[in-house]
Design an enzyme around this catalytic site. Structure first.
Site, short mmCIF file in Angstrom:
data_model
loop_
_atom_site.label_atom_id
_atom_site.label_comp_id
_atom_site.label_asym_id
_atom_site.label_seq_id
_atom_site.Cartn_x
_atom_site.Cartn_y
_atom_site.Cartn_z
N GLU B 60 0.82 -1.20 0.14
CA GLU B 60 0.09 0.03 -0.06
C GLU B 60 0.55 1.32 0.04
OE1 GLU B 60 -0.67 -2.64 1.88
OE2 GLU B 60 -2.91 -3.10 1.00
N HIS B 129 -11.44 -4.05 9.50
CA HIS B 129 -12.11 -3.76 8.10
C HIS B 129 -12.96 -2.87 8.53
CE1 HIS B 129 -9.26 -7.04 6.80
NE2 HIS B 129 -9.49 -6.51 5.60
#
Lengths: 325, 328
Positions: B60, B129
């Site tokens: 990322e 999440h």
């Protein structure tokens, strides 16, 4: 006698390289003086001892190849063509600085010179170099992105992510490690499981070489070969230049973690007198001419200091400009 | 106007801007062959090819850093983070680099780039999440932060973001992807950055919200209207730049305000909005500003517990009624 140097480059280039190494050394030593006087503040990381890497590399690259570096980058910027006066003014925090005094010592930048920045988060430049290389490839510009970094950066995730990415996307990135053996005060062997940094590239299927970073011509030839390989193959390549910094990590560091004998051994390999001897021995230049080069460099640096001293501070309103377009 | 989903509106915006400008490129984990984990990039690889629509490794920080470099090099990259939670792996490039580069280099370079990131809670994806990290981004000067609530705003704001010359954090809400709404047909339809919208006019209480919280606020306003309480709903749409004037003017008119945030309450953006309302119209307020916030806990998995952690319509209704009880 046959000149080995002249077989590589004409006199003009050899002298230019010598001049730039001397200028960089004089610039850095002057920075140290200005720091002790309180004219330069904040962090100040000096390049003295490593000049052969910046000079040899920059001469081997095309003018429009991108260069990115870390926070010990004054020499990289000056060799690329940045005006020493504006670099010194930046270090003084003046409005005439290369980044208007907003970046300082660690964040020199000039897009006109394709000098794409000094980055002060260790390893921050790896992904950015990949992005510039992608843009170059996408736009068919044939520019190489030369990404300089220290031995301390190779244990950051961005090093591994960047090498993997550059190989995966087949990007024209030339990775150049300036291995000066210390990340601040931690020796490379105390931080890296594999201290032979160039060997790490094989894990990403990237060719790599180690070169003597105290020998400007060796660096020049390695980077010349590496950059052309990158350009022809549109794939990354890694060079580990073994070098040494003569001063501490920054002006705040007296460098007590390094044995005196080690420092003296490396100082005996100082790249500047070493190159001077070869130039004189091979008849490229006389000692008198070399002395003239030193005088000229000192004048340039003195002018840079005067320019910085006399330059105005930024206006208060500048604090809010340049955040957004 | 045709109806379309929030997902399709985003997809349309991506396609329109990629057709309009050949320097627009996009990459992220699974965006190309897999067409995006939420299918926002459906059809992009087929139409624009592998040079412009690229899958990436699970890296990322480098997804963002490569976009920064590409933007410096003359492209207009759109980096997708599979979810906003993974932005935390990229905070070095997002905050230390993306938001600083223009400033520390003295304005010599622009970064015309967009970072798309779906987020928010409510799908039982548990603690790692389900985060709402908008305050993290809003806190850092140097980027725009967009939070569309409707399909029309999703399309209009994404198009504006891609055309803008600043870095933009574009926060999509996972629970809104299937929501439907009318979207203007005009291919040049855009929504300006930094402009809140009064999505519903009212005289009694101002509700300030964003993203999915706007949808809940509108539902709460419907419910309250049946009881004779008329709320004005201000949808921020953009957290940075923040359109303070629009919600302060509204609060001055109604004299009462409720701010709704999905993120954690402690040091969350709701406290900042409340302080701006106090600073902007203290004399006009007839009740303390109420905050409706996510609970200060890591998100639990169990449906029963998760619901407690995310602001619900009834929480907004209750907060509005609380403000009506107070009388300065």
């Amino acid at each position: 006698m046959d000149s080995k140097l002249r077989a590589i480059l004409p006199d003009h280039d050899l002298l230019r390289m010598y001049e730039q190494m001397v200028l960089c050394r004089e610039f850095e030593e002057s920075c140290a003086e200005q720091y002790t006087k309180g004219h330069i503040t904040g962090f100040l990381h000096l390049y003295s001892g490593q000049e052969a890497v910046a000079v040899g590399s920059t001469h081997a690259l095309h003018k429009d190849d991108y260069i990115l570096s870390a926070y010990r980058e004054h020499a990289q910027a000056i060799v690329r063509g940045a005006d020493p006066r504006r670099v010194m003014a930046e270090l003084f925090g003046k409005s005439t600085g290369i980044c208007k005094g907003k970046g300082g010592s660690m964040h020199l930048f000039d897009p006109e010179l394709s000098f794409m920045g000094g980055y002060a988060i260790v390893g921050g430049q790896f992904p950015i170099a990949c992005g510039l290389a992608f843009a170059s490839k996408f736009r068919k510009e044939n520019r190489v992105a030369a990404c300089f970094f220290g031995d301390g950066a190779v244990n950051q995730g961005t090093f591994h992510e960047g090498l993997n990415w550059a190989r995966l996307w087949e990007l024209p990135v030339l990775f150049v490690c300036e291995n000066n053996f210390y990340g601040i005060g931690t020796a490379v062997g105390r931080a890296s499981a594999l201290a032979d940094i160039h060997k790490r590239a094989c894990g990403y299927d990237i060719p790599a070489v180690r070169v003597d970073g105290m020998d400007v011509m060796a660096v020049y030839e390695a980077v010349k070969h590496g950059a052309e390989w990158v350009r022809e193959n549109s794939r990354p390549y890694l060079i580990e230049a073994v070098t040494y910094r003569f001063r501490g990590h920054s002006m705040a560091d007296p460098g007590k973690y390094r044995p005196v004998a080690e420092v003296e051994l490396w100082k005996a390999r100082d790249p500047i007198p070493g190159f001077a001897r070869r130039l004189v021995e091979e008849g490229v230049v006389t000692q008198k001419e070399l002395d003239g080069i030193l005088v000229k460099a000192r004048v340039t640096v003195a002018e840079a200091v005067r320019f910085a001293e006399e330059s105005p501070w930024p206006e208060d309103g500048e604090v809010y400009t340049d955040i957004y377009v | 106007m045709p109806e379309m989903t929030y997902r399709d509106a985003l997809n349309l915006a991506l396609k329109e801007e990629m057709r309009r400008d050949p320097t627009v490129v996009t990459w992220g984990e699974d965006v190309a062959l897999y067409e995006g984990s939420f299918k926002v990039t459906r059809g992009l690889l087929a139409e624009f090819g592998e040079e412009r629509v690229k899958d990436t490794p699970i890296s990322e920080n480098t997804i963002i850093g490569v976009a920064i470099g590409a933007a410096m090099g003359g492209l207009r990259p759109i980096a997708e983070l599979m979810t906003v939670n993974f932005a935390l792996l990229a905070m070095d490039q997002l905050i230390n680099h993306m938001t600083k580069i223009r400033y520390m280099f003295g304005g010599q370079v622009n970064l015309p780039m967009v970072v798309r990131a779906p987020g928010g809670g409510g799908s039982q994806l548990a603690a790692q999440h389900s985060q709402s990290l908008e305050t993290f981004f809003m806190h850092a000067p140097g980027m725009h932060v967009l939070v569309p609530a409707t399909p029309a705003d999703a399309r209009g704001l994404l198009k504006s973001a891609i055309r803008d010359n600043n870095p933009v954090m574009f926060l999509e809400h996972e629970l809104l992807y299937n929501s439907k709404g009318e979207v203007p047909e005009d291919p040049e339809f855009t929504v300006p950055l930094g402009k809140a919208e009064v999505k519903r006019e009212g005289k009694d209480v101002t509700i300030v919200a964003y993203s999915r919280m706007t949808v809940l606020a509108l539902a709460a306003a419907d419910t309250l209207a049946k009881e004779g309480i008329f709320c004005e709903v201000v949808d921020l749409r953009s957290l940075a730049p923040l359109d303070t004037e629009t919600f302060v003017v509204s609060a001055r008119k109604t004299g009462r305000a409720v701010v709704v945030e999905e993120c954690w309450r402690t040091a969350g953006l709701g406290g900042h909005l409340a302080s701006l309302i106090y600073e902007g119209c203290f004399d006009s307020l007839r009740a303390p500003v109420r905050r409706v916030s996510g609970l200060d806990v890591p998100m639990p998995y169990s449906r029963k517990l998760e619901r407690l952690c995310i602001p619900q319509e009834e929480d907004i209704v209750a907060a509005v009624k609380e403000t009506l009880k107070a009388q300065y």
